[in-house]
Motif scaffolding. Sequence first.
Motif, PDB file in Angstrom:
ATOM      1  N   UNK A  37       0.658  -1.242  -0.070  1.00  0.00           N
ATOM      2  CA  UNK A  37      -0.223  -0.025  -0.124  1.00  0.00           C
ATOM      3  C   UNK A  37       0.839   1.316   0.044  1.00  0.00           C
ATOM      4  N   UNK A  38       2.101   1.203  -0.172  1.00  0.00           N
ATOM      5  CA  UNK A  38       2.863   2.322  -0.261  1.00  0.00           C
ATOM      6  C   UNK A  38       3.196   2.616  -1.353  1.00  0.00           C
ATOM      7  N   UNK A  39       3.177   4.151  -1.659  1.00  0.00           N
ATOM      8  CA  UNK A  39       3.313   4.765  -3.209  1.00  0.00           C
ATOM      9  C   UNK A  39       4.395   5.720  -3.137  1.00  0.00           C
ATOM     10  N   UNK A  40       5.144   5.639  -3.976  1.00  0.00           N
ATOM     11  CA  UNK A  40       6.484   6.644  -4.101  1.00  0.00           C
ATOM     12  C   UNK A  40       6.066   7.381  -5.179  1.00  0.00           C
ATOM     13  N   UNK A  41       6.255   8.754  -5.254  1.00  0.00           N
ATOM     14  CA  UNK A  41       6.052   9.681  -6.302  1.00  0.00           C
ATOM     15  C   UNK A  41       7.130  10.350  -6.611  1.00  0.00           C
ATOM     16  N   UNK A  42       7.631  10.523  -7.923  1.00  0.00           N
ATOM     17  CA  UNK A  42       8.646  10.997  -8.253  1.00  0.00           C
ATOM     18  C   UNK A  42       8.216  12.672  -8.367  1.00  0.00           C
ATOM     19  N   UNK A  43       8.946  13.580  -7.863  1.00  0.00           N
ATOM     20  CA  UNK A  43       8.567  15.034  -7.964  1.00  0.00           C
ATOM     21  C   UNK A  43       8.785  15.613  -9.399  1.00  0.00           C
ATOM     22  N   UNK A  44       9.851  14.969  -9.995  1.00  0.00           N
ATOM     23  CA  UNK A  44      10.461  15.629 -11.309  1.00  0.00           C
ATOM     24  C   UNK A  44       9.460  15.221 -12.605  1.00  0.00           C
ATOM     25  N   UNK A  45       8.486  14.471 -12.352  1.00  0.00           N
ATOM     26  CA  UNK A  45       7.829  13.855 -13.743  1.00  0.00           C
ATOM     27  C   UNK A  45       6.847  15.085 -14.154  1.00  0.00           C
ATOM     28  N   UNK A  46       6.549  14.998 -15.402  1.00  0.00           N
ATOM     29  CA  UNK A  46       5.852  16.109 -16.098  1.00  0.00           C
ATOM     30  C   UNK A  46       4.232  16.005 -15.715  1.00  0.00           C
ATOM     31  N   UNK A  47       3.723  14.981 -15.214  1.00  0.00           N
ATOM     32  CA  UNK A  47       2.570  14.616 -14.679  1.00  0.00           C
ATOM     33  C   UNK A  47       2.460  14.588 -13.219  1.00  0.00           C
ATOM     34  N   UNK A  48       3.312  15.269 -12.454  1.00  0.00           N
ATOM     35  CA  UNK A  48       3.386  15.172 -11.040  1.00  0.00           C
ATOM     36  C   UNK A  48       2.363  15.861 -10.496  1.00  0.00           C
ATOM     37  N   UNK A  49       1.798  16.966 -10.828  1.00  0.00           N
ATOM     38  CA  UNK A  49       0.664  17.764 -10.302  1.00  0.00           C
ATOM     39  C   UNK A  49      -0.723  16.697 -10.422  1.00  0.00           C
ATOM     40  N   UNK A  50      -0.796  16.059 -11.685  1.00  0.00           N
ATOM     41  CA  UNK A  50      -1.984  15.364 -11.590  1.00  0.00           C
ATOM     42  C   UNK A  50      -1.927  14.202 -10.697  1.00  0.00           C
ATOM     43  N   UNK A  51      -0.802  13.380 -10.597  1.00  0.00           N
ATOM     44  CA  UNK A  51      -0.637  12.233  -9.607  1.00  0.00           C
ATOM     45  C   UNK A  51      -0.907  12.712  -8.327  1.00  0.00           C
ATOM     46  N   UNK A  52      -0.124  14.090  -7.937  1.00  0.00           N
ATOM     47  CA  UNK A  52      -0.139  14.596  -6.705  1.00  0.00           C
ATOM     48  C   UNK A  52      -1.711  14.616  -6.140  1.00  0.00           C
ATOM     49  N   UNK A  53      -2.692  15.082  -7.080  1.00  0.00           N
ATOM     50  CA  UNK A  53      -4.117  15.374  -6.927  1.00  0.00           C
ATOM     51  C   UNK A  53      -4.577  14.154  -6.569  1.00  0.00           C
ATOM     52  N   UNK A  54      -4.437  13.129  -7.098  1.00  0.00           N
ATOM     53  CA  UNK A  54      -4.830  11.801  -6.798  1.00  0.00           C
ATOM     54  C   UNK A  54      -4.567  11.431  -5.579  1.00  0.00           C
ATOM     55  N   UNK A  55      -3.083  11.282  -5.271  1.00  0.00           N
ATOM     56  CA  UNK A  55      -2.422  10.746  -3.930  1.00  0.00           C
ATOM     57  C   UNK A  55      -3.083  11.718  -2.771  1.00  0.00           C
ATOM     58  N   UNK A  56      -3.337  12.953  -2.840  1.00  0.00           N
ATOM     59  CA  UNK A  56      -3.670  13.683  -1.494  1.00  0.00           C
ATOM     60  C   UNK A  56      -5.244  13.267  -1.389  1.00  0.00           C
ATOM     61  N   UNK A  57      -5.954  12.739  -2.516  1.00  0.00           N
ATOM     62  CA  UNK A  57      -7.294  12.571  -2.186  1.00  0.00           C
ATOM     63  C   UNK A  57      -7.468  11.183  -1.691  1.00  0.00           C
ATOM     64  N   UNK A  58      -6.396  10.202  -1.835  1.00  0.00           N
ATOM     65  CA  UNK A  58      -6.867   8.669  -1.498  1.00  0.00           C
ATOM     66  C   UNK A  58      -5.697   8.171  -0.469  1.00  0.00           C
ATOM     67  N   UNK A  59      -4.595   8.829  -0.167  1.00  0.00           N
ATOM     68  CA  UNK A  59      -3.698   8.298   0.724  1.00  0.00           C
ATOM     69  C   UNK A  59      -3.244   9.174   1.726  1.00  0.00           C
ATOM     70  N   UNK A  60      -2.337   8.927   2.761  1.00  0.00           N
ATOM     71  CA  UNK A  60      -1.829   9.622   3.540  1.00  0.00           C
ATOM     72  C   UNK A  60      -0.248   9.950   3.472  1.00  0.00           C
ATOM     73  N   UNK A  61       0.347  11.235   3.477  1.00  0.00           N
ATOM     74  CA  UNK A  61       1.786  11.452   3.277  1.00  0.00           C
ATOM     75  C   UNK A  61       2.303  10.848   4.344  1.00  0.00           C
TER      76      UNK A  61
END
Length: 96
Positions: A37-61
């Motif tokens: 259930x762990x998710x790692x997100x690369x901040x340098x990705x061109x689609x970072x903002x879209x992925x971040x929106x999803x992760x903020x809605x469904x997961x805990x930092x």
Amino acid sequence: ESTADGAGDTSGCRDFRRELELKQHAASRPLWVCPDGRIVLEASSPVYAQALDLLVAISEPVSRTRHMQEYQLTQYSLYAGASMGLRTQDITAGLE
């Protein structure tokens, strides 16, 4: 340093390389979704903002550094996403 069974290293981190397969076009995808259930997100990705929106809605930092961010899926975080109108299909499609 890895343990003999490859399950982790001396810092307690788990090595998922033998359990996970890369998806097609993995180089252009900013997420790693682990079986625990762990998710790692690369901040340098061109689609970072879209992925971040999803992760903020469904997961805990868990950890948010400049280049990599880690999130955890929990029952409560998924329930919060569902209460915002996200359906199971939306969440799985976003994580694919």
